[in-house]
Structures are given as structure tokens and as C-alpha cells.
Write an enzyme that holds these catalytic residues in place. Structure first.
Site, PDB file in Angstrom:
ATOM      1  CE  LYS A 205      -4.174  -1.803  -0.014  1.00 13.44           C
ATOM      2  NZ  LYS A 205      -4.001  -3.214  -0.332  1.00 13.44           N
TER       3      LYS A 205
HETATM    4  C1  LIG Z   1     -10.145  -1.932  -1.415  1.00 11.52           C
HETATM    5  C2  LIG Z   1      -9.574  -2.787  -0.324  1.00 11.52           C
HETATM    6  N1  LIG Z   1     -10.252  -2.912   0.820  1.00 11.52           N
HETATM    7  C3  LIG Z   1      -9.784  -3.642   1.843  1.00 11.52           C
HETATM    8  C4  LIG Z   1      -8.596  -4.312   1.750  1.00 11.52           C
HETATM    9  C5  LIG Z   1      -8.118  -5.128   2.907  1.00 11.52           C
HETATM   10  O1  LIG Z   1      -6.923  -4.634   3.419  1.00 11.52           O
HETATM   11  P1  LIG Z   1      -6.021  -5.494   4.404  1.00 11.52           P
HETATM   12  O2  LIG Z   1      -5.202  -6.413   3.561  1.00 11.52           O
HETATM   13  O3  LIG Z   1      -5.179  -4.479   5.127  1.00 11.52           O
HETATM   14  O4  LIG Z   1      -6.930  -6.222   5.318  1.00 11.52           O
HETATM   15  C6  LIG Z   1      -7.848  -4.220   0.580  1.00 11.52           C
HETATM   16  C7  LIG Z   1      -6.578  -4.935   0.474  1.00 11.52           C
HETATM   17  O5  LIG Z   1      -5.985  -5.132  -0.535  1.00 11.52           O
HETATM   18  C8  LIG Z   1      -8.348  -3.447  -0.488  1.00 11.52           C
HETATM   19  O6  LIG Z   1      -7.665  -3.335  -1.637  1.00 11.52           O
END
Ligand SMILES: Cc1ncc(COP(=O)(O)O)c(C=O)c1O
Length: 407
Positions: A205
Site C-alpha cells: 500500500k
Molecule cells: C479496497 C480494499 N479494501 C480492503 C482491503 C483489505 O486490506 P487489508 O489487507 O489491510 O486487510 C484491501 C486490500 O488489498 C483493499 O484493496
């Protein structure tokens, strides 16, 4: 697939050697984090300090993040998935409730609604690939309780319209800002717009803690409830219990979860946040290079950026005009791989995954804009660790593949 096969698929049968000589030696990954010596030193300091779980560095990180986005509260968690789950739990989402979100997102945005016994409802996207506020209105029923707009690729959704719909129908707005650390809508930082905002610090990210996330809000009661939910519903922070100011006594006030961030993660986050503006500038510069180059290629649609936003450029997503090419998107990906360029697809629309098709009866045709986008989208490498030469190479590779596969 080996290069000559990919080239054959490109259809024109030109001499493979001419392209082969141009292929870079090293594979260019789709994404890589930027971790520097100060992050490494801070992690080592944490390991030596004795506070390796939630402690003073998490507090420091929360305070700095809240200040950066202009929110009153920031609660650090171990992922954006946890952030979304905790936010929707604190907002009272439960069995029978409907939550409207975008189909063009990672599965966890919708999965967490199901964990709570609710039903995710998908509203189609617009040309900017973000949820279309008019489509939200079409999906509202008496059971709708919350909206989860996803700031796809780092571009904020049309929040004025979304907030106005939410006010009118008394809905909670939980923003999925997994891609949008550092983004702005008009003059407001993402993190300070809806009721609650969920960020991701996953490895690739805009800023990372390896795994991790943050929840921001201005609402004191929600913040308090979310903080309790991140750590078993216990009314005192664990780290305070073990310091000289703490006591052995604690109370469980709700059946919370184990979603807290560790100081090891926060050690990374503190420095990543300090560098976020630099990272965003590099991303924006590379996005501009892509924009300029691909504006000359009619078979490639560059990202549609709305007025009045600061795009955080987590992803650079092109759309291929597949009707004018002899390659489909999957073959285009293979042709880039043959040229040592990694890419990805964001996302397979959630409603097309087997679980969602089987449980809710979704099928192709239900969300035509998301499906049409899905057949065309391709995420190109975009991260500060790339050099301008890397970006120029990707541009050459994409241009060459289009040139060879024009109908
Ligand atoms: C749009 C979106 N929402 C939520 C998430 C979930 O993030 P995490 O991996 O930190 O749980 C991601 C992860 O890639 C995402 O791209």
C-alpha cells in the site's frame, strides 16, 4: 509462457529477435514496498525495548496519523479488514441489515458484512471506477443501514453526494480507504470525511506496516467502542496494565476481538507516515508519465480523474480497448510478462466470485459497468522504488504490444 509464444499470440508474426533484444534482464515486479534504514533501526529499537506488542509506539503512530488526516481519533489495528469489521460492528450492523458497497473492490470489504450477519449489496460503478451515487440510491431498501464507498485506486469517491444520500436515509458511512492514505476530496483529507474511515498498511500500500490498518473518526463514542473491540472488549490497554501506572484489574465490557497493532508494526508506520508525502509525489509523477504517454494510444483508456480531488495513486489502472486489439486482457498480461513486466488486475468484481454467485444468485449482467471494466482493466507497476527508466520501459512495452496487436 515463453516469449516467442507470447509474440505469436500478438498475431503479426514479426521477427521475435527484434523484440527479444529490447527485453530487460530483470523482472519488474508489479509492486514493492520502500523500507529504508530508519524503519529498520526503529524496528530493532522496538525489539530491544521489551515492548513488542501494543505499546508506546502504537500510541505515537495513532497520534501522528490522526493529526495527518485531521481526525479526532485514530485506532491502530492489524489490517484494513479488521478496521472495516470493527467499524461496522461499532456502527451496530447485524443480522438482516444491508450494507451497500462497490463490486470493484477486494473481497474483504463485502466479507466483513457477512461476518456480522448482514448482506452486502453492490451498486454499480461509474467511469472513474468508483461507486456511482445514483446507483446507490437505486439499491436502498428499508433494510439498508450503511454505505461503504471504496476509494478505488486512491481516488476519493463523490463524497458530497454520498454523504447527502446517507443523511437523507440515516445511514452510517464507513469509507474503505485501503488505497487512499494521503488522498483529498476538495480540501478535506480522506480520514476526516465520513463517519469512520478504514485504511490499509498492507505490504504494497501507499505506506506499510507489513500488515496493518487504521480506523479514524471524529465521533468520541464510536472511537471508544472501536478501541474496546480491537482488544477483547477490555477496558484498559494491555500495555498500561504492565507499567508502573497500571494495575492488574481490567473489565470485559463486550466480546471484542484480537485486532490490535503491535509496536513492531507501528515502528514501521511512524517512519512510513513521515515519508508518505514523498511517496505520493513519486506516485503522482509516474502516473503523469503514464498519462502523457498513453494519451497518444487510442486503444488505451487512462484513468478518469474527477475535478477537485487529490488522487493518492495507489494503482495506475488502464483499460484496454479489447475490441480493437487481437489480444484479450489475459493475453496482454502474458505479453507484458514475456517482457519482464509484472501487472495485476484490480479487481475481479466481488459479485462474480463463486460464493457470491451461489449465495446471492449474482450473475454476469447484474452490474454491467463493473463487468465491462473487469474485462479491460490492467494495473501497471507504480511505486516509489521504481526508477523513471522503469516507467519508461513499461510505457515502451505497453506501446509495443498495442502496436503489434492492433486489428
Ligand atoms: C479496497 C480494499 N479494501 C480492503 C482491503 C483489505 O486490506 P487489508 O489487507 O489491510 O486487510 C484491501 C486490500 O488489498 C483493499 O484493496
Amino acid at each position: 509462457m515463453v516469449l516467442h509464444e507470447a509474440l505469436q499470440q500478438e498475431g503479426r508474426g514479426r521477427a521475435a529477435e527484434a523484440v527479444e533484444t529490447a527485453v530487460r534482464d530483470e523482472f519488474l515486479p508489479f509492486a514493492l514496498p520502500t523500507i529504508e534504514e530508519d524503519e529498520i533501526a526503529e524496528v530493532v529499537d522496538t525489539l530491544r525495548s521489551g515492548w513488542i506488542t501494543t505499546g508506546p509506539k502504537v500510541k505515537r503512530f495513532e497520534t501522528a496519523f490522526a493529526e495527518y488526516v485531521g481526525a479526532k481519533h485514530a485506532v491502530a489495528v492489524n489490517s484494513c479488514t479488521a478496521a472495516l469489521h470493527i467499524a461496522l460492528t461499532a456502527a451496530g450492523i447485524g443480522p438482516g441489515d444491508e450494507v451497500i458497497t462497490s463490486p470493484l473492490t477486494f473481497c474483504s470489504t463485502a466479507n466483513v458484512v457477512i461476518h456480522l450477519g448482514g448482506t452486502p449489496v453492490f451498486a454499480d460503478i461509474g467511469a472513474d471506477l468508483n461507486i456511482d451515487p445514483d446507483e446507490i440510491v437505486r439499491r436502498i431498501t428499508p433494510r439498508t443501514r450503511a454505505l461503504v464507498p471504496v476509494h478505488f485506486s486512491g481516488q476519493p469517491c463523490r463524497m458530497d453526494e454520498i454523504l447527502s444520500i446517507a443523511r437523507q436515509h440515516e445511514l452510517v458511512v464507513v469509507e474503505d480507504a485501503a488505497h487512499a492514505a494521503g488522498a483529498k476530496y476538495r480540501d478535506q483529507m480522506v480520514g476526516n470525511i465520513g463517519d469512520v474511515t478504514a485504511f490499509s498498511f498492507y505490504a504494497i500500500k501507499n505506506m506499510t506496516t507489513g500488515e496493518g490498518g487504521m480506523i479514524t473518526t471524529d465521533d468520541d463514542a464510536l472511537a471508544e467502542q472501536m478501541r474496546l473491540l480491537t482488544l477483547h472488549g477490555i477496558s484498559r490497554d494491555a500495555w498500561k496494565r504492565y507499567t508502573s501506572e497500571g494495575s492488574w484489574y481490567y473489565e470485559v465490557t463486550c466480546p471484542g476481538y484480537k485486532d490490535n497493532m503491535t509496536d513492531i508494526q507501528a515502528a514501521l508506520g511512524i517512519h512510513q507516515l513521515d515519508k508518505l508525502e514523498r511517496f505520493l509525489a513519486a506516485r503522482a509523477e509516474y502516473a503523469r508519465m503514464y498519462d502523457e504517454a498513453f494519451a497518444q494510444i487510442p486503444e488505451i483508456q487512462t484513468p478518469v480523474v474527477q475535478d477537485g480531488v487529490r488522487h493518492a495513486w495507489h494503482l495506475y489502472v488502464i483499460q484496454l480497448d479489447v475490441e480493437r486489439l487481437t489480444l484479450d486482457r489475459a493475453q496482454f498480461i502474458e505479453a507484458l510478462r514475456a517482457r519482464n513486466v509484472g501487472t495485476s488486475v484490480h479487481f475481479i468484481p466481488v459479485h462474480l466470485h463463486p460464493y457470491y454467485r451461489e449465495r446471492y444468485g449474482y450473475k454476469r449482467g447484474d452490474l454491467p459497468n463493473a463487468e465491462r471494466a473487469y474485462d479491460r482493466i490492467l494495473s501497471l507497476p507504480l511505486y516509489p522504488r521504481m526508477s523513471k527508466e522503469d516507467v519508461a520501459y513499461v510505457i515502451r512495452a505497453v506501446s509495443e504490444i498495442v502496436g503489434r496487436s492492433r486489428k
